[in-house]
Design a protein around this motif. Structure first.
Motif, short mmCIF file in Angstrom:
data_model
loop_
_atom_site.label_atom_id
_atom_site.label_comp_id
_atom_site.label_asym_id
_atom_site.label_seq_id
_atom_site.Cartn_x
_atom_site.Cartn_y
_atom_site.Cartn_z
N ALA A 4 0.83 -1.21 0.00
CA ALA A 4 0.00 0.00 0.00
C ALA A 4 0.86 1.26 0.00
O ALA A 4 0.55 2.23 -0.69
CB ALA A 4 -0.92 -0.01 1.21
N ALA A 5 1.96 1.24 0.77
CA ALA A 5 2.86 2.39 0.79
C ALA A 5 3.47 2.63 -0.58
O ALA A 5 3.61 3.77 -1.03
CB ALA A 5 3.95 2.18 1.85
N SER A 6 3.83 1.54 -1.28
CA SER A 6 4.43 1.70 -2.60
C SER A 6 3.45 2.32 -3.59
O SER A 6 3.83 3.15 -4.42
CB SER A 6 4.94 0.34 -3.13
N ILE A 7 2.18 1.94 -3.48
CA ILE A 7 1.15 2.50 -4.37
C ILE A 7 0.97 3.99 -4.08
O ILE A 7 0.92 4.82 -5.01
CB ILE A 7 -0.18 1.75 -4.18
N ARG A 8 0.88 4.33 -2.82
CA ARG A 8 0.68 5.74 -2.46
C ARG A 8 1.87 6.60 -2.87
O ARG A 8 1.70 7.73 -3.35
CB ARG A 8 0.41 5.86 -0.96
N LEU A 9 3.08 6.08 -2.73
CA LEU A 9 4.27 6.83 -3.13
C LEU A 9 4.32 6.98 -4.65
O LEU A 9 4.68 8.05 -5.17
CB LEU A 9 5.53 6.14 -2.61
N ILE A 25 -5.38 -6.28 8.63
CA ILE A 25 -5.35 -5.67 7.30
C ILE A 25 -5.75 -4.20 7.30
O ILE A 25 -5.02 -3.35 6.78
CB ILE A 25 -6.21 -6.48 6.31
N PRO A 26 -6.91 -3.83 7.87
CA PRO A 26 -7.31 -2.41 7.81
C PRO A 26 -6.30 -1.47 8.45
O PRO A 26 -5.97 -0.42 7.89
CB PRO A 26 -8.65 -2.39 8.54
N LEU A 27 -5.80 -1.84 9.64
CA LEU A 27 -4.88 -0.94 10.34
C LEU A 27 -3.53 -0.87 9.64
O LEU A 27 -2.89 0.19 9.63
CB LEU A 27 -4.71 -1.38 11.80
N CYS A 28 -3.10 -1.96 9.03
CA CYS A 28 -1.86 -1.91 8.25
C CYS A 28 -2.01 -0.97 7.05
O CYS A 28 -1.09 -0.22 6.72
CB CYS A 28 -1.47 -3.31 7.79
N LEU A 29 -3.16 -1.02 6.40
CA LEU A 29 -3.41 -0.11 5.28
C LEU A 29 -3.42 1.34 5.75
O LEU A 29 -2.91 2.23 5.07
CB LEU A 29 -4.74 -0.47 4.60
N LEU A 30 -3.97 1.57 6.93
CA LEU A 30 -3.97 2.93 7.48
C LEU A 30 -2.57 3.38 7.86
O LEU A 30 -2.23 4.56 7.72
CB LEU A 30 -4.90 3.00 8.69
N SER A 31 -1.73 2.45 8.32
CA SER A 31 -0.35 2.83 8.65
C SER A 31 0.37 3.35 7.41
O SER A 31 1.16 4.30 7.49
CB SER A 31 0.41 1.65 9.26
N ALA A 32 0.10 2.73 6.26
CA ALA A 32 0.72 3.19 5.01
C ALA A 32 0.21 4.57 4.63
O ALA A 32 0.97 5.42 4.13
CB ALA A 32 0.43 2.19 3.90
N LYS A 33 -1.05 4.81 4.86
CA LYS A 33 -1.65 6.11 4.53
C LYS A 33 -1.03 7.22 5.39
O LYS A 33 -0.68 8.30 4.89
CB LYS A 33 -3.16 6.06 4.74
N ILE A 34 -0.88 6.93 6.68
CA ILE A 34 -0.31 7.93 7.60
C ILE A 34 1.16 8.18 7.26
O ILE A 34 1.61 9.33 7.15
CB ILE A 34 -0.45 7.46 9.06
N ALA A 35 1.93 7.11 7.07
CA ALA A 35 3.36 7.25 6.81
C ALA A 35 3.63 8.04 5.55
O ALA A 35 4.49 8.94 5.53
CB ALA A 35 4.02 5.87 6.73
N THR A 36 2.92 7.72 4.47
CA THR A 36 3.20 8.39 3.19
C THR A 36 2.72 9.84 3.20
O THR A 36 3.21 10.65 2.43
CB THR A 36 2.56 7.62 2.02
N HIS A 37 1.80 10.15 4.07
CA HIS A 37 1.43 11.57 4.26
C HIS A 37 2.64 12.36 4.73
O HIS A 37 2.89 13.48 4.27
CB HIS A 37 0.29 11.69 5.28
N TYR A 38 3.43 11.77 5.63
CA TYR A 38 4.60 12.48 6.13
C TYR A 38 5.74 12.49 5.13
O TYR A 38 6.56 13.44 5.12
CB TYR A 38 5.02 11.89 7.48
N VAL A 39 5.80 11.51 4.26
CA VAL A 39 6.77 11.58 3.15
C VAL A 39 6.47 12.80 2.29
O VAL A 39 7.37 13.56 1.93
CB VAL A 39 6.70 10.30 2.28
N GLU A 40 5.22 13.01 2.01
CA GLU A 40 4.81 14.16 1.20
C GLU A 40 5.12 15.47 1.91
O GLU A 40 5.54 16.44 1.30
CB GLU A 40 3.32 14.06 0.86
N GLU A 41 4.90 15.49 3.22
CA GLU A 41 5.20 16.72 3.97
C GLU A 41 6.67 17.08 3.90
O GLU A 41 7.05 18.23 3.69
CB GLU A 41 4.80 16.54 5.45
N VAL A 42 7.53 16.05 4.02
CA VAL A 42 8.97 16.29 3.95
C VAL A 42 9.35 16.74 2.54
O VAL A 42 10.19 17.63 2.35
CB VAL A 42 9.74 15.00 4.33
N ALA A 43 8.70 16.12 1.54
CA ALA A 43 9.04 16.45 0.15
C ALA A 43 8.72 17.91 -0.19
O ALA A 43 9.32 18.48 -1.08
CB ALA A 43 8.27 15.51 -0.80
N ARG A 44 7.77 18.48 0.51
CA ARG A 44 7.46 19.89 0.25
C ARG A 44 8.60 20.80 0.69
O ARG A 44 8.69 21.92 0.28
CB ARG A 44 6.18 20.28 1.02
#
Length: 491
Positions: free
Chosen positions: A16-21, A472-491
Motif C-alpha cells: 500500500a505504501a508503494s502505491i501511495r508513493l 489488514i485495515p490498520l496496516c493499510l492505514l499505517s501506510a496512509k499515515i506514513a506516506t502523508h509524512y513523506v509528502e510533507e517532507v518532500a514539500r
C-alpha cells in the motif's frame, strides 16, 4: 529533490505504501526476502487444495478500494468481493450452536432462540461500539498520535472530552460482563481481543469498538480468496511503475548524518531519499539500524499472541460449517492465562476454522473442504514447540471430532503446519507475534511506534508493529499515515 523511495518488505502495508508513493510521483522499489509478496497475506497450495496462509477476515474493503481510486481506476474492474450473510458460526461444548447473522432482525431472533434471553443488551453493545468508533477512529486510527498538532483539532478534543465513555479504566471482559451479562455472549465479545493479539482480561474496554466493523459494517470475502488482496494490489503497484525485487534481503538502512541514503543488500547499496520499512519494529532496529539508539521502551513491551495453524485438506463437506467458525474453550480466562502468563498452550484451546471453499469452490476438490485450523498461541520464547504442536494437534482433533460428531483425523488428505517459529522465519515477525506488541495496557495505542522518525530524515515505518496496529485495515492505514509524512517532507 530525491524522488526515489525504497520499501522494505511486501506485506500489505508495504504494498500500500508503494502505491501511495507511486501516485505521488516517486520511483519506488519494493525489496522482499521471500519469493512471493504479501507476507502473512499469502497462500499455500497442497495437492488439489488451496489455503489462505494468514489473515482470513476481511473488513473495511473501502481501504483497498481507495488505493485503486487514488490511481484513477475503478476498483470494481480490478478487485471483487462477496458480502457475507453471516459473520461466524459459534459452537460450545454443551451443544449450543449460534449462527451470527449479518441481518439484524435475523440476528435478534437467533439470539433469543439460542440463548433464551433478550437480544437488547447485544444490540445495545453494537450501538455502543459504533459510538466508540465515531469518537475514536479519526483520532486513534486515521492520524498520527506522535504529531502534536493532531491534538489541536475539534475531533480530537471531542474524543478526549468523552474519554469516560471509552471504558479505558476497565478491561474488555469487565465491560462485556456489565453490558451483555449472558456468559456465552460475554465470551463471544471477549473474543475480539484476539483480533489484535491481546488478552480480554487485560486489554482495555475501548477494544469493544472492534465488533462494530464485523456486525455493524459487515464482513466480506474476495472472490479469489484473501490472497487476491495482495495479488490485485501488487498488480496495481506494477502498473504504476513500482518494481518488486524478490529474494532480496536488506542488510542495513544506510544513513549519513541522520539522513537516509538508501539500503544495503548483498548486491551493494541501493540509493533512495526515502525508505519505508514494513519489517517488524524490533528487527528494523536490531538488524537494519544496529548503530542507532533503540526505542527500548517500545521494543521491550509485551508481544502480542502468535498462532498455531494446521492446514488440512478434508475429504468431506460439513453443511453446518461456514466460512468462519469458532469452537470455544470452556474456561476462557484459563486459556488466556496460559497464553500470556504461562507462555504455553493448554488442554482446551478455542479453535478457529476458516473454510475458504465455502465461497471459493475451486479451493478444494469436489465434496472436500480446505480447512485453516488455528489456535491462539504464545509468542516464541524457546518453548518445546514440537511437543506442544503434537499435543495440541491431538487435542484439536478430539475437540472437533466431539463437537461435529465425525472422526476428523480420518478425513485429513493433506496437511501443513505453521507455528510461531516459522511465522518469525517467513515474515520477520519477532517471536512470531502476529500484531507486534499486545494491547494489554490501557494506553497501548500511544505506546506503538510512530510511522515516521523524528531522528532520521527520510525514514518511515508501516505494518502491524507500528501505529495504529495489526490486521489488514490498520496496516493499510499505517501506510496512509506514513506516506502523508513523506509528502510533507518532500514539500
Amino acid at each position: 529533490m530525491n524522488k526515489k523511495a525504497i520499501v522494505i518488505g511486501s506485506g500489505i502495508a508495504g504494498i500500500a505504501a508503494s502505491i501511495r508513493l507511486a501516485c505521488k510521483g516517486y520511483k519506488v522499489t519494493v525489496l522482499e526476502k521471500n519469493a512471493y509478496p504479501g507476507g502473512k497475506l499469502s497462500e499455500i497450495q497442497l495437492g488439489g487444495y488451496r489455503f489462505d496462509a494468514g489473515p482470513s477476515l476481511f473488513t473495511m474493503p473501502e481501504l483497498v478500494e481507495e488505493l485503486f481510486a487514488l490511481a484513477g481506476k475503478n476498483p470494481k474492474d480490478h478487485f471483487e468481493y462477496h458480502t457475507n450473510p453471516t459473520t461466524c458460526h459459534y459452537f460450545w461444548e454443551d451443544g449450543t450452536f449460534f449462527r451470527g447473522h449479518a441481518d439484524k432482525m435475523q440476528l435478534k431472533d437467533e439470539i433469543e432462540l439460542v440463548f433464551q434471553t433478550a437480544a437488547t443488551p447485544f444490540m445495545n453493545k453494537l450501538e455502543k461500539a459504533a459510538k466508540i468508533h465515531e469518537l475514536t477512529s479519526p483520532v486513534f486510527l486515521e492520524q498520527s498520535l506522535h504529531d502534536f498538532k493532531n491534538f489541536l483539532n475539534r475531533k480530537t478534543l471531542k474524543a478526549l472530552s468523552k474519554s469516560h465513555q471509552l471504558d479505558l479504566q476497565r478491561s474488555l471482559h469487565q465491560a462485556n460482563v456489565r453490558d451483555v451479562k449472558h456468559p456465552k455472549l460475554v465470551q463471544l465479545f471477549d473474543r475480539y481481543a484476539t483480533y489484535n493479539g491481546s488478552n480480554p482480561y487485560q486489554t482495555p474496554g475501548i477494544m469493544g469498538v472492534i465488533p462494530h466493523f464485523e456486525w455493524n459494517v459487515g464482513t466480506f470475502f474476495p472472490k479469489k480468496g484473501m490472497v487476491d488482496i495482495t495479488n490485485s494490489l501488487v498488480k496495481l503497484a506494477q502498473e504504476l511503475g513500482v518494481t518488486f525485487q524478490y529474494h532480496t534481503l536488506v542488510e542495513e538502512i544506510v544513513l549519513n548524518n541522520k539522513q537516509v541514503l538508501g539500503v544495503r543488500t548483498s548486491e551493494g547499496i541501493l540509493e533512495a531519499g526515502h525508505v519505508v520499512t514494513n519489517m517488524d519494529i524490533y528487527y528494523t532496529y536490531e538488524k537494519l539500524l544496529p548503530k542507532q539508539a533503540k526505542p527500548n521502551r517500545i521494543l521491550k513491551q509485551e508481544r502480542s499472541s502468535s498462532a498455531l495453524i494446521f492446514y488440512w485438506g478434508i475429504k468431506k463437506t460439513f453443511p453446518n460449517l461456514d466460512l468462519h467458525n469458532i469452537f470455544f474453550s470452556e474456561d476462557y480466562q484459563k486459556e488466556f492465562q496460559e497464553i500470556f502468563q504461562e507462555k504455553t498452550l493448554g488442554n482446551d484451546p478455542t479453535v478457529y476454522v476458516h473454510i475458504s471453499n465455502k465461497l471459493n469452490p475451486e479451493d478444494a476438490p469436489k465434496d472436500c473442504e480446505s480447512w485453516f485450523v488455528m489456535v491462539n498461541a504464545p509468542c516464541n520464547i524457546g518453548q518445546d514447540w514440537d511437543n506442544l504442536i503434537s499435543k495440541t494437534r491431538k487435542i484439536v482433533l478430539e475437540k472437533l471430532t466431539r463437537i461435529l460428531k465425525t472422526d476428523i483425523e480420518s478425513l485429513i488428505e493433506v496437511e501443513d503446519i505453521l507455528d510461531p517459529r516459522t511465522i518469525d522465519l517467513k515474515t520477520a515477525s519477532y517471536q512470531g507475534s502476529l500484531y507486534g506488541t499486545s494491547s494489554n495496557h490501557p494506553f497501548a495505542a500511544f505506546l506503538r511506534h510512530p510511522n515516521f522518525s523524528n531522528k532520521i530524515k527520510g525514514l518511515y515505518f508501516v505494518g502491524g508493529s507500528t501505529h495504529p496496529g495489526g490486521g489488514i485495515p490498520l496496516c493499510l492505514l499505517s501506510a496512509k499515515i506514513a506516506t502523508h509524512y513523506v509528502e510533507e517532507v518532500a514539500r
